[in-house]
Design an enzyme around this catalytic site. Structure first.
Site, PDB file in Angstrom:
ATOM      1  N   LYS A  40     -61.184  -5.964  -3.555  1.00 14.92           N
ATOM      2  CA  LYS A  40     -60.243  -4.899  -2.937  1.00 14.92           C
ATOM      3  C   LYS A  40     -61.102  -3.968  -2.175  1.00 14.92           C
ATOM      4  O   LYS A  40     -60.496  -3.617  -1.160  1.00 14.92           O
ATOM      5  CB  LYS A  40     -59.327  -4.338  -4.100  1.00 14.92           C
ATOM      6  CG  LYS A  40     -58.699  -5.466  -5.208  1.00 14.92           C
ATOM      7  CD  LYS A  40     -58.082  -4.556  -6.061  1.00 14.92           C
ATOM      8  CE  LYS A  40     -59.001  -3.770  -7.129  1.00 14.92           C
ATOM      9  NZ  LYS A  40     -59.706  -4.699  -8.102  1.00 14.92           N
ATOM     10  N   ARG A  50     -51.725  -0.306 -11.251  1.00 16.88           N
ATOM     11  CA  ARG A  50     -52.129  -1.211 -12.348  1.00 16.88           C
ATOM     12  C   ARG A  50     -51.300  -1.171 -13.537  1.00 16.88           C
ATOM     13  O   ARG A  50     -51.536  -2.070 -14.348  1.00 16.88           O
ATOM     14  CB  ARG A  50     -53.493  -0.610 -12.873  1.00 16.88           C
ATOM     15  CG  ARG A  50     -54.613  -0.933 -12.371  1.00 16.88           C
ATOM     16  CD  ARG A  50     -55.837  -0.175 -12.915  1.00 16.88           C
ATOM     17  NE  ARG A  50     -57.033  -0.879 -12.853  1.00 16.88           N
ATOM     18  CZ  ARG A  50     -57.842  -0.711 -11.936  1.00 16.88           C
ATOM     19  NH1 ARG A  50     -57.755  -0.121 -10.976  1.00 16.88           N
ATOM     20  NH2 ARG A  50     -59.175  -1.315 -12.162  1.00 16.88           N
ATOM     21  N   ARG A  89     -73.043  -6.546  -7.880  1.00 20.19           N
ATOM     22  CA  ARG A  89     -72.717  -5.361  -6.914  1.00 20.19           C
ATOM     23  C   ARG A  89     -73.525  -4.334  -6.989  1.00 20.19           C
ATOM     24  O   ARG A  89     -74.039  -3.581  -8.004  1.00 20.19           O
ATOM     25  CB  ARG A  89     -71.391  -4.954  -7.256  1.00 20.19           C
ATOM     26  CG  ARG A  89     -70.616  -3.953  -6.446  1.00 20.19           C
ATOM     27  CD  ARG A  89     -69.352  -3.519  -6.679  1.00 20.19           C
ATOM     28  NE  ARG A  89     -69.064  -3.542  -8.280  1.00 20.19           N
ATOM     29  CZ  ARG A  89     -67.677  -3.522  -8.286  1.00 20.19           C
ATOM     30  NH1 ARG A  89     -66.850  -3.249  -7.470  1.00 20.19           N
ATOM     31  NH2 ARG A  89     -67.237  -3.358  -9.660  1.00 20.19           N
ATOM     32  N   ARG A 146     -72.512   0.605 -10.661  1.00 21.59           N
ATOM     33  CA  ARG A 146     -71.786   1.038 -11.690  1.00 21.59           C
ATOM     34  C   ARG A 146     -71.970   0.900 -13.123  1.00 21.59           C
ATOM     35  O   ARG A 146     -72.369   0.047 -13.576  1.00 21.59           O
ATOM     36  CB  ARG A 146     -70.487   0.822 -11.378  1.00 21.59           C
ATOM     37  CG  ARG A 146     -69.724   1.374 -10.194  1.00 21.59           C
ATOM     38  CD  ARG A 146     -68.468   0.724  -9.505  1.00 21.59           C
ATOM     39  NE  ARG A 146     -67.515   0.362 -10.490  1.00 21.59           N
ATOM     40  CZ  ARG A 146     -66.106  -0.171 -10.325  1.00 21.59           C
ATOM     41  NH1 ARG A 146     -66.122  -0.224  -8.906  1.00 21.59           N
ATOM     42  NH2 ARG A 146     -65.327  -0.490 -11.048  1.00 21.59           N
ATOM     43  N   ARG A 182     -62.281  -5.087 -18.946  1.00 16.66           N
ATOM     44  CA  ARG A 182     -61.574  -4.914 -17.654  1.00 16.66           C
ATOM     45  C   ARG A 182     -60.404  -5.919 -17.163  1.00 16.66           C
ATOM     46  O   ARG A 182     -59.343  -5.910 -16.824  1.00 16.66           O
ATOM     47  CB  ARG A 182     -62.415  -4.404 -16.463  1.00 16.66           C
ATOM     48  CG  ARG A 182     -62.951  -3.259 -16.581  1.00 16.66           C
ATOM     49  CD  ARG A 182     -64.478  -3.099 -15.903  1.00 16.66           C
ATOM     50  NE  ARG A 182     -64.269  -3.154 -14.315  1.00 16.66           N
ATOM     51  CZ  ARG A 182     -65.241  -3.382 -13.576  1.00 16.66           C
ATOM     52  NH1 ARG A 182     -66.678  -3.527 -13.995  1.00 16.66           N
ATOM     53  NH2 ARG A 182     -65.382  -3.663 -12.526  1.00 16.66           N
TER      54      ARG A 182
HETATM   55  P1  AP5 Z   1     -65.509  -5.221  -4.507  1.00 20.15           P
HETATM   56  O1  AP5 Z   1     -64.957  -5.186  -3.154  1.00 20.15           O
HETATM   57  O2  AP5 Z   1     -66.284  -4.193  -5.050  1.00 20.15           O
HETATM   58  O3  AP5 Z   1     -64.445  -5.711  -5.563  1.00 20.15           O
HETATM   59  P2  AP5 Z   1     -63.111  -4.807  -6.295  1.00 20.15           P
HETATM   60  O4  AP5 Z   1     -61.785  -5.639  -6.168  1.00 20.15           O
HETATM   61  O5  AP5 Z   1     -63.028  -3.465  -5.413  1.00 20.15           O
HETATM   62  O6  AP5 Z   1     -63.697  -4.627  -7.662  1.00 20.15           O
HETATM   63  P3  AP5 Z   1     -63.527  -3.415  -8.738  1.00 20.15           P
HETATM   64  O7  AP5 Z   1     -64.631  -3.626  -9.736  1.00 20.15           O
HETATM   65  O8  AP5 Z   1     -63.795  -1.988  -8.095  1.00 20.15           O
HETATM   66  O9  AP5 Z   1     -62.267  -3.227  -9.293  1.00 20.15           O
HETATM   67  P4  AP5 Z   1     -61.742  -2.493 -10.388  1.00 20.15           P
HETATM   68  O10 AP5 Z   1     -60.471  -2.601 -10.180  1.00 20.15           O
HETATM   69  O11 AP5 Z   1     -62.405  -3.152 -11.687  1.00 20.15           O
HETATM   70  O12 AP5 Z   1     -62.433  -0.981 -10.461  1.00 20.15           O
HETATM   71  P5  AP5 Z   1     -61.773   0.166 -10.038  1.00 20.15           P
HETATM   72  O13 AP5 Z   1     -62.845   0.982  -9.264  1.00 20.15           O
HETATM   73  O14 AP5 Z   1     -60.463   0.194  -9.371  1.00 20.15           O
HETATM   74  O15 AP5 Z   1     -66.316  -6.662  -4.571  1.00 20.15           O
HETATM   75  C1  AP5 Z   1     -67.293  -6.928  -5.785  1.00 20.15           C
HETATM   76  C2  AP5 Z   1     -68.382  -7.332  -5.346  1.00 20.15           C
HETATM   77  O16 AP5 Z   1     -68.178  -8.767  -4.689  1.00 20.15           O
HETATM   78  C3  AP5 Z   1     -69.237  -6.624  -4.055  1.00 20.15           C
HETATM   79  O17 AP5 Z   1     -70.568  -6.571  -4.374  1.00 20.15           O
HETATM   80  C4  AP5 Z   1     -68.933  -7.261  -2.945  1.00 20.15           C
HETATM   81  O18 AP5 Z   1     -70.103  -7.168  -1.990  1.00 20.15           O
HETATM   82  C5  AP5 Z   1     -68.561  -8.819  -3.470  1.00 20.15           C
HETATM   83  N1  AP5 Z   1     -67.695  -9.436  -2.746  1.00 20.15           N
HETATM   84  C6  AP5 Z   1     -66.377  -9.017  -2.193  1.00 20.15           C
HETATM   85  N2  AP5 Z   1     -65.699 -10.008  -1.734  1.00 20.15           N
HETATM   86  C7  AP5 Z   1     -66.398 -10.920  -1.673  1.00 20.15           C
HETATM   87  C8  AP5 Z   1     -66.267 -12.531  -1.218  1.00 20.15           C
HETATM   88  N3  AP5 Z   1     -65.154 -12.591  -0.628  1.00 20.15           N
HETATM   89  N4  AP5 Z   1     -66.849 -13.296  -1.554  1.00 20.15           N
HETATM   90  C9  AP5 Z   1     -68.369 -13.132  -2.163  1.00 20.15           C
HETATM   91  N5  AP5 Z   1     -68.586 -11.713  -2.523  1.00 20.15           N
HETATM   92  C10 AP5 Z   1     -67.664 -11.032  -2.418  1.00 20.15           C
HETATM   93  O19 AP5 Z   1     -61.638   0.978 -11.368  1.00 20.15           O
HETATM   94  C11 AP5 Z   1     -62.505   1.295 -12.161  1.00 20.15           C
HETATM   95  C12 AP5 Z   1     -62.108   1.808 -13.649  1.00 20.15           C
HETATM   96  O20 AP5 Z   1     -61.310   3.177 -13.324  1.00 20.15           O
HETATM   97  C13 AP5 Z   1     -60.999   1.139 -14.363  1.00 20.15           C
HETATM   98  O21 AP5 Z   1     -61.575  -0.013 -15.146  1.00 20.15           O
HETATM   99  C14 AP5 Z   1     -60.261   2.057 -15.152  1.00 20.15           C
HETATM  100  O22 AP5 Z   1     -60.807   2.805 -16.251  1.00 20.15           O
HETATM  101  C15 AP5 Z   1     -60.210   3.226 -14.099  1.00 20.15           C
HETATM  102  N6  AP5 Z   1     -59.130   2.997 -13.233  1.00 20.15           N
HETATM  103  C16 AP5 Z   1     -58.591   3.049 -11.843  1.00 20.15           C
HETATM  104  N7  AP5 Z   1     -57.787   3.167 -11.398  1.00 20.15           N
HETATM  105  C17 AP5 Z   1     -56.958   3.030 -12.368  1.00 20.15           C
HETATM  106  C18 AP5 Z   1     -55.264   2.887 -12.427  1.00 20.15           C
HETATM  107  N8  AP5 Z   1     -54.638   2.969 -11.438  1.00 20.15           N
HETATM  108  N9  AP5 Z   1     -55.038   3.246 -13.555  1.00 20.15           N
HETATM  109  C19 AP5 Z   1     -55.525   3.204 -14.773  1.00 20.15           C
HETATM  110  N10 AP5 Z   1     -57.155   3.206 -14.720  1.00 20.15           N
HETATM  111  C20 AP5 Z   1     -57.559   3.152 -13.654  1.00 20.15           C
HETATM  112 MG    MG Z   2     -63.178  -1.298  -6.070  1.00 18.50          MG
END
Ligand code: AP5
Ligand code: MG
Length: 216
Positions: free
Chosen positions: A13, A88, A127, A161, A172
């Site tokens: 994402k 979410r 990552r 992270r 997660r």
């Molecule tokens: P990346 O693009 O970083 O993946 P992502 O989908 O953004 O994954 P996240 O881990 O950020 O998602 P998340 O939902 O767990 O975390 P968030 O920060 O939202 O890609 C990952 C890796 O793969 C990278 O190294 C990239 O280079 C590689 N890659 C990408 N595409 C690729 C491809 N096609 N092929 C190969 N490699 C690839 O949330 C973190 C925490 O915050 C949550 O756990 C929760 O505690 C809290 N939180 C955030 N939002 C909310 C909410 N709305 N409600 C409640 N709690 C929340």
């Molecule tokens: Mg992300």
């Protein structure tokens, strides 16, 4: 155009949102990034959510809806919003619909990035990001052109992270299946859902998202 990128941790994402920002002048609203920024700046809210995030659990709806409300009311949205990691839960999805309506906007499409769990472990554990500008990288899939130097800003400090470990990832993923995956049905029923193959290369996923936006 206002879009949601929906997918489990590591689906890509943030990677795809960053490219949409660069190329389409859209505004990325990542609740994960906002919460991490609150932690870094040491706000009360940041301290409160730190443990929850590190364990991989969800922060309360009230907090994240508040963060999104603030952005929707203040950000310049001429290119549209990309919601990354929000909503979410069903409560967050309802709140988003109401918030968009209150600022005279609507949701154009939801792109579900489909990936399987085995690929996610490798993505998450590989990552890292630039400590200066936040540009995202991966040990295998996306290395800087010059080793140790950020392509975007020339920075040489990188970070990983705190929640990018296998234990936290399990929590997660469970949170995704239990609380977030019902949104797939919610947006399908609202005729907003488009699903793409998130396991393809970064460039191929980018093309699928462009096609989905054309189709919205
Ligand atoms: P990346 O693009 O970083 O993946 P992502 O989908 O953004 O994954 P996240 O881990 O950020 O998602 P998340 O939902 O767990 O975390 P968030 O920060 O939202 O890609 C990952 C890796 O793969 C990278 O190294 C990239 O280079 C590689 N890659 C990408 N595409 C690729 C491809 N096609 N092929 C190969 N490699 C690839 O949330 C973190 C925490 O915050 C949550 O756990 C929760 O505690 C809290 N939180 C955030 N939002 C909310 C909410 N709305 N409600 C409640 N709690 C929340
Ligand atoms: Mg992300």
């Amino acid at each position: 155009m206002n879009i949601i990128l929906l997918g489990p941790p590591g689906a890509g994402k943030g990677t795809q949102a960053a490219m949409l920002v660069d190329e389409r002048n859209m505004v990325q609203l990542s609740t994960g990034d906002m919460l991490r920024a609150a932690r870094t700046s040491g706000t009360e809210m940041g301290k409160m959510v730190a443990g929850v995030m590190d364990r991989g659990e969800l922060v309360t709806d009230e907090i994240v809806i508040g963060l999104i409300r603030e952005q929707l009311e203040t950000a310049d949205a001429s290119g549209g919003f990309i919601f990354d990691g929000f909503p979410r839960t069903l409560a967050q999805a309802d709140a988003l619909g109401e918030l968009l309506q209150s600022v005279g906007q609507s949701l154009d499409t939801v792109v579900e990035m489909r990936v399987d769990d085995t690929a996610l472990v490798a993505r998450i554990t590989g990552r890292y990001t630039c400590g200066n500008c936040g540009e995202g990288y991966h040990d295998e899939a996306k290395k800087p052109k010059v080793e140790g130097t950020c392509d975007k800003c020339g920075g040489t400090e990188f970070k990983r992270r705190a929640d990018d470990n296998e234990d936290s990832l399990k929590t997660r993923l469970m949170a995704y299946y239990k609380d977030t995956s019902p949104l797939i049905g919610y947006y399908y029923a609202n005729k907003k859902l488009q699903s793409i193959d998130g396991l393809a290369s970064i460039d191929a996923v980018k093309s699928s998202i462009s096609a989905a936006l054309e189709n919205a």
